[in-house]
Design a protein around this motif. Structure first.
Motif, PDB file in Angstrom:
ATOM      1  N   ARG A  47     -18.037  46.299  -2.585  1.00 22.11           N
ATOM      2  CA  ARG A  47     -17.735  44.887  -2.307  1.00 22.11           C
ATOM      3  C   ARG A  47     -16.768  44.842  -1.122  1.00 22.11           C
ATOM      4  O   ARG A  47     -15.583  44.567  -1.259  1.00 22.11           O
ATOM      5  CB  ARG A  47     -17.118  44.219  -3.537  1.00 22.11           C
ATOM      6  CG  ARG A  47     -17.884  44.461  -4.824  1.00 22.11           C
ATOM      7  CD  ARG A  47     -19.188  43.719  -4.864  1.00 22.11           C
ATOM      8  NE  ARG A  47     -18.962  42.312  -5.140  1.00 22.11           N
ATOM      9  CZ  ARG A  47     -18.861  41.825  -6.380  1.00 22.11           C
ATOM     10  NH1 ARG A  47     -18.936  42.625  -7.425  1.00 22.11           N
ATOM     11  NH2 ARG A  47     -18.680  40.532  -6.554  1.00 22.11           N
ATOM     12  N   TYR A 239     -27.745  36.999  -2.604  1.00 25.47           N
ATOM     13  CA  TYR A 239     -27.315  36.800  -1.219  1.00 25.47           C
ATOM     14  C   TYR A 239     -26.240  35.725  -1.123  1.00 25.47           C
ATOM     15  O   TYR A 239     -25.252  35.882  -0.399  1.00 25.47           O
ATOM     16  CB  TYR A 239     -28.532  36.440  -0.356  1.00 25.47           C
ATOM     17  CG  TYR A 239     -28.168  35.881   0.993  1.00 25.47           C
ATOM     18  CD1 TYR A 239     -27.496  36.662   1.937  1.00 25.47           C
ATOM     19  CD2 TYR A 239     -28.483  34.571   1.330  1.00 25.47           C
ATOM     20  CE1 TYR A 239     -27.164  36.148   3.177  1.00 25.47           C
ATOM     21  CE2 TYR A 239     -28.152  34.048   2.560  1.00 25.47           C
ATOM     22  CZ  TYR A 239     -27.492  34.842   3.484  1.00 25.47           C
ATOM     23  OH  TYR A 239     -27.149  34.323   4.696  1.00 25.47           O
ATOM     24  N   ARG A 242     -22.954  37.151  -2.154  1.00 20.37           N
ATOM     25  CA  ARG A 242     -22.349  37.945  -1.083  1.00 20.37           C
ATOM     26  C   ARG A 242     -21.797  37.040   0.020  1.00 20.37           C
ATOM     27  O   ARG A 242     -20.737  37.313   0.588  1.00 20.37           O
ATOM     28  CB  ARG A 242     -23.363  38.926  -0.500  1.00 20.37           C
ATOM     29  CG  ARG A 242     -23.763  40.039  -1.445  1.00 20.37           C
ATOM     30  CD  ARG A 242     -24.466  41.170  -0.705  1.00 20.37           C
ATOM     31  NE  ARG A 242     -25.700  40.723  -0.076  1.00 20.37           N
ATOM     32  CZ  ARG A 242     -26.889  40.729  -0.669  1.00 20.37           C
ATOM     33  NH1 ARG A 242     -26.995  41.135  -1.924  1.00 20.37           N
ATOM     34  NH2 ARG A 242     -27.964  40.338  -0.025  1.00 20.37           N
ATOM     35  N   GLU A 245     -18.535  35.639  -1.176  1.00 23.09           N
ATOM     36  CA  GLU A 245     -17.470  36.638  -1.050  1.00 23.09           C
ATOM     37  C   GLU A 245     -16.990  36.730   0.397  1.00 23.09           C
ATOM     38  O   GLU A 245     -15.789  36.882   0.649  1.00 23.09           O
ATOM     39  CB  GLU A 245     -17.967  37.997  -1.536  1.00 23.09           C
ATOM     40  CG  GLU A 245     -18.236  38.057  -3.036  1.00 23.09           C
ATOM     41  CD  GLU A 245     -18.799  39.392  -3.475  1.00 23.09           C
ATOM     42  OE1 GLU A 245     -18.958  40.276  -2.597  1.00 23.09           O
ATOM     43  OE2 GLU A 245     -19.087  39.561  -4.667  1.00 23.09           O
ATOM     44  N   ALA A 406     -24.307  38.948   5.635  1.00 25.99           N
ATOM     45  CA  ALA A 406     -24.314  39.236   4.200  1.00 25.99           C
ATOM     46  C   ALA A 406     -25.717  39.392   3.651  1.00 25.99           C
ATOM     47  O   ALA A 406     -25.889  39.737   2.476  1.00 25.99           O
ATOM     48  CB  ALA A 406     -23.579  38.132   3.439  1.00 25.99           C
ATOM     49  N   THR A 409     -26.958  44.246   1.875  1.00 24.12           N
ATOM     50  CA  THR A 409     -25.951  44.762   0.966  1.00 24.12           C
ATOM     51  C   THR A 409     -25.145  45.837   1.689  1.00 24.12           C
ATOM     52  O   THR A 409     -25.558  46.369   2.728  1.00 24.12           O
ATOM     53  CB  THR A 409     -26.599  45.362  -0.290  1.00 24.12           C
ATOM     54  OG1 THR A 409     -27.426  46.472   0.095  1.00 24.12           O
ATOM     55  CG2 THR A 409     -27.454  44.324  -1.006  1.00 24.12           C
ATOM     56  N   GLU A 410     -24.001  46.181   1.096  1.00 23.53           N
ATOM     57  CA  GLU A 410     -23.162  47.202   1.722  1.00 23.53           C
ATOM     58  C   GLU A 410     -23.877  48.551   1.775  1.00 23.53           C
ATOM     59  O   GLU A 410     -23.705  49.329   2.706  1.00 23.53           O
ATOM     60  CB  GLU A 410     -21.844  47.344   0.943  1.00 23.53           C
ATOM     61  CG  GLU A 410     -20.990  46.096   0.952  1.00 23.53           C
ATOM     62  CD  GLU A 410     -20.593  45.695   2.352  1.00 23.53           C
ATOM     63  OE1 GLU A 410     -20.455  46.584   3.211  1.00 23.53           O
ATOM     64  OE2 GLU A 410     -20.437  44.484   2.593  1.00 23.53           O
TER      65      GLU A 410
END
Length: 502
Positions: A47, A239, A242, A245, A406, A409-410
Motif C-alpha cells: 500500500r 481501483y 486505490r 488511498e 492507481a 497495483t503496486e
C-alpha cells in the motif's frame, strides 16, 4: 504569608528530573515504534499510497514540533516585545480586558507598555499546538475509516457485474431509450437542463443515497469503455479504493496556504467579529458546495449523453471529460476537501484547547449557542466529509479526461520497473554511448495520466495494450524490450498477472 516562587532545576532533585525524562523518552519511543510497525504493515500489503500518507503525517507532526520548539526558545524574547496599551486592547477575544502582568514583563511595564505575547500566553499557545496535533491525527484516521466503510458497500455492486443476470440486462444487442434506464430515470427530470433548479436537487442528494447502484454501475461502464476494452472484467471497485488511498495522501498534507488560512482564523476569533455566528459554518458551507458540484457533475454527464443519443445500446454510456469540473481541474475539488477537513479539525482542537485551559464557560464561548454550533458543525463536517464527499470525489473524478496511475497495483508497477531496468541494462551493454532514458515513474505519470480520447478510442484498446504503451521504448532495439503485452494474452509478468484484474 510567605511568597510562593517556582522552583528551577537548580532546586529540583535530580531523581525527579531523571524520572520525568525517562517517562517522556519511553512514551516517544513507543509512539515511534507503533508508526514503524504501521509502515511495515503497509509495505507488506503493498500500500504505497498509504505509506506516503504516513510519511506526510510524520512531516506534519515534525512541523508542529518545530513550532512548539521555537515557541519554547523564543518565549522570553517574544515577551520582551512591547506594544502600547491602545494597541493591546484591540481585537480581543473577550469583551473586557483582564490584565495579568508577570514578572517577565517588567521591561514593558517600566515603559508603560505591555508585552506582545506574555510568557504565559506562549505556554498556553504550546498547548494549542499539541491539541492540534492530536486532533489532526485523529481526524485523518476517522476520515480514512469512514471512506473505506463507504467503499465496502460498493463491493456487492462490483460482484454483481460478473453475474449472468447483469450481462443479460446489459447485453449490447438490447436497445432502449435513455430515459428508460435506471440512470436516466434518476437524472433526466424536468429540472436537469436548468442550472438553478439542478443545484438544489444536487444539494439534497448528498444526504440521501448519494451514490445509488445505478450511478455506480453507469460510471463504471463509462470509465471502462473509455480506457479499456468493452466488456473487460476490470475490478473497478478495487481501483476506486486505490484511487481513494492516493487522494488520501493529498488530504493528510497541510500546504502553506492552509497554514495562512489558519492564521486568519486565529485573527477573526476576536469578539468584535461575532465569529461564533459565521466562522464555524465556513467548512460546512464549502463541503456542501463541493458535494453539490460532484452530484451536479453526475447529472450533467447523463444529460450530455442523452443529448448525443436518445437510444441506448446495452448500458447508458457517459463520456469522461475534465470540462465538467471547475476550471477543467478535478484536483481543485480535492484541495478544497483538504482545506475543509484540516480547518474543521483545527476548529475542534481550538474549542477543546479553550475548554481545557480556560473552562467550559470561558469568554471564548460564553453562550450556549456558541458551544452547540461549534460541536455540531465539527461532527457533521467530519462525518459528511469522510463518509460522503471524499468517496464521491474518488468515484466522480475518474470521469475526467485523465486516468490515475492507481490503475496499476503496486505489484504490477514493481514488475514493470524490473522489466524496464532489465531492458535498459541490456541496451546499455550493447550501446554504451546511448543517452540515458527517462525514469519509469516519469513515463508512467506522463502516459497514464493522459489517456486516449473517448471519441477516438478503438474498441480493441485494452488495459494490456495500455501497459505496453507505458513501458515500451520505441527506439530500444533489444528484442526482449520489444515484448508487447497487449498483442497476445500472456500469463504472468515477473510473478504478476497482467491479464487479470489490476
Amino acid at each position: 504569608m510567605a511568597e510562593i516562587t517556582e522552583r528551577t532545576l537548580e532546586t529540583t532533585p535530580t531523581w525527579a528530573v531523571a524520572i520525568v525524562c525517562l517517562v517522556l523518552i519511553v512514551v516517544s519511543i513507543f509512539i515511534e515504534h507503533l508508526l514503524h510497525l504501521l509502515a511495515k504493515y503497509f509495505n507488506k500489503k503493498r500500500r504505497k499510497s498509504l505509506i506516503q500518507a504516513l510519511d506526510k503525517v510524520k512531516s506534519e507532526l515534525m512541523l508542529l514540533g518545530f513550532i512548539s520548539l521555537l515557541l519554547t526558545v523564543g518565549e522570553k524574547p517574544i515577551a520582551n516585545i512591547c506594544i502600547s496599551h491602545s494597541v493591546a486592547e484591540s481585537f480581543l477575544p473577550c469583551e473586557s480586558l483582564i490584565s495579568d502582568e508577570d514578572e517577565e514583563e517588567t521591561k514593558c511595564t517600566e515603559q508603560g507598555k505591555v508585552s506582545l505575547l506574555s510568557r504565559k500566553g506562549v505556554q498556553e499557545l504550546q498547548y494549542l499546538i499539541f491539541v492540534l496535533a492530536v486532533f489532526h491525527v485523529f481526524s485523518i484516521m476517522l476520515t480514512f475509516g469512514l471512506g473505506m466503510a463507504k467503499m465496502r458497500r460498493w463491493e456487492s455492486w462490483e460482484a454483481e457485474t460478473r453475474t449472468l443476470e447483469y450481462q443479460f440486462s446489459n447485453d449490447p444487442r438490447r436497445f432502449q431509450l435513455t430515459h428508460q434506464t435506471s440512470f436516466g430515470k434518476r437524472h433526466l427530470k424536468c429540472w436537469s437542463d436548468h442550472r438553478f433548479l439542478r443545484w438544489p436537487v444536487s444539494f439534497i442528494r448528498q444526504f440521501y443515497k448519494s451514490v445509488p447502484k445505478s450511478d455506480y454501475l453507469t460510471l463504471r461502464h463509462g470509465f471502462i469503455t473509455a480506457h479499456f476494452a468493452e466488456g473487460s472484467d476490470f475490478d473497478f471497485q478495487k481501483y476506486i479504493k486505490r484511487a481513494l488511498e492516493k487522494d488520501f495522501g493529498v488530504v493528510v498534507g497541510v500546504s502553506w496556504w492552509i497554514w495562512i488560512c489558519t492564521v486568519f482564523f486565529l485573527f477573526f476569533n476576536a469578539h468584535a467579529f461575532y465569529n461564533y455566528l459565521w466562522l464555524p459554518f465556513i467548512p460546512l458551507v464549502m463541503l456542501l458546495l463541493v458535494g453539490t458540484k460532484l452530484q451536479g457533475i453526475i447529472t450533467r454527464m447523463c444529460v450530455d449523453s442523452h443529448d448525443k443519443s436518445h437510444v441506448v445500446r446495452g448500458t447508458l454510456l457517459v463520456r469522461p471529460s475534465d470540462h465538467f469540473f471547475w476550471f477543467g481541474s478535478p484536483k481543485l475539488l480535492l484541495h478544497l476537501i483538504n482545506y475543509i477537513l484540516f480547518q474543521n479539525s483545527f476548529q475542534l482542537a481550538f474549542f477543546t484547547w479553550t475548554w481545557y485551559k480556560f473552562g467550559f464557560r470561558s469568554c471564548f464561548h460564553r453562550k450556549t449557542e456558541d458551544i452547540v454550533i461549534r460541536l455540531a458543525m465539527g461532527v457533521v463536517v467530519q462525518i459528511l466529509g469522510g463518509y460522503v464527499t471524499l468517496p464521491i470525489y474518488a468515484l466522480v473524478t475518474q470521469m475526467g479526461t485523465s486516468m490515475s496511475k492507481a490503475v496499476f497495483t503496486e505489484g504490477v508497477v514493481e514488475g514493470l520497473k524490473r522489466w524496464r531496468a532489465k531492458a535498459r541494462k541490456n541496451v546499455a551493454i550493447r550501446s554504451p554511448n546511448r543517452p540515458a532514458r527517462p525514469s519509469l515513474d516519469t513515463s508512467l505519470e506522463t502516459s497514464v495520466d493522459t489517456s486516449p480520447s473517448f471519441n477516438t478510442l478503438d474498441a480493441s484498446f485494452s488495459a494490456e495494450h495500455y501497459a505496453a504503451v507505458d513501458v515500451r521504448d520505441d527506439d530500444i532495439e533489444d528484442e526482449e524490450a520489444h515484448i508487447v503485452v497487449g498483442r497476445q494474452k500472456v500469463g504472468s509478468f515477473h510473478g504478476f498477472d497482467l491479464t487479470n484484474k489490476y
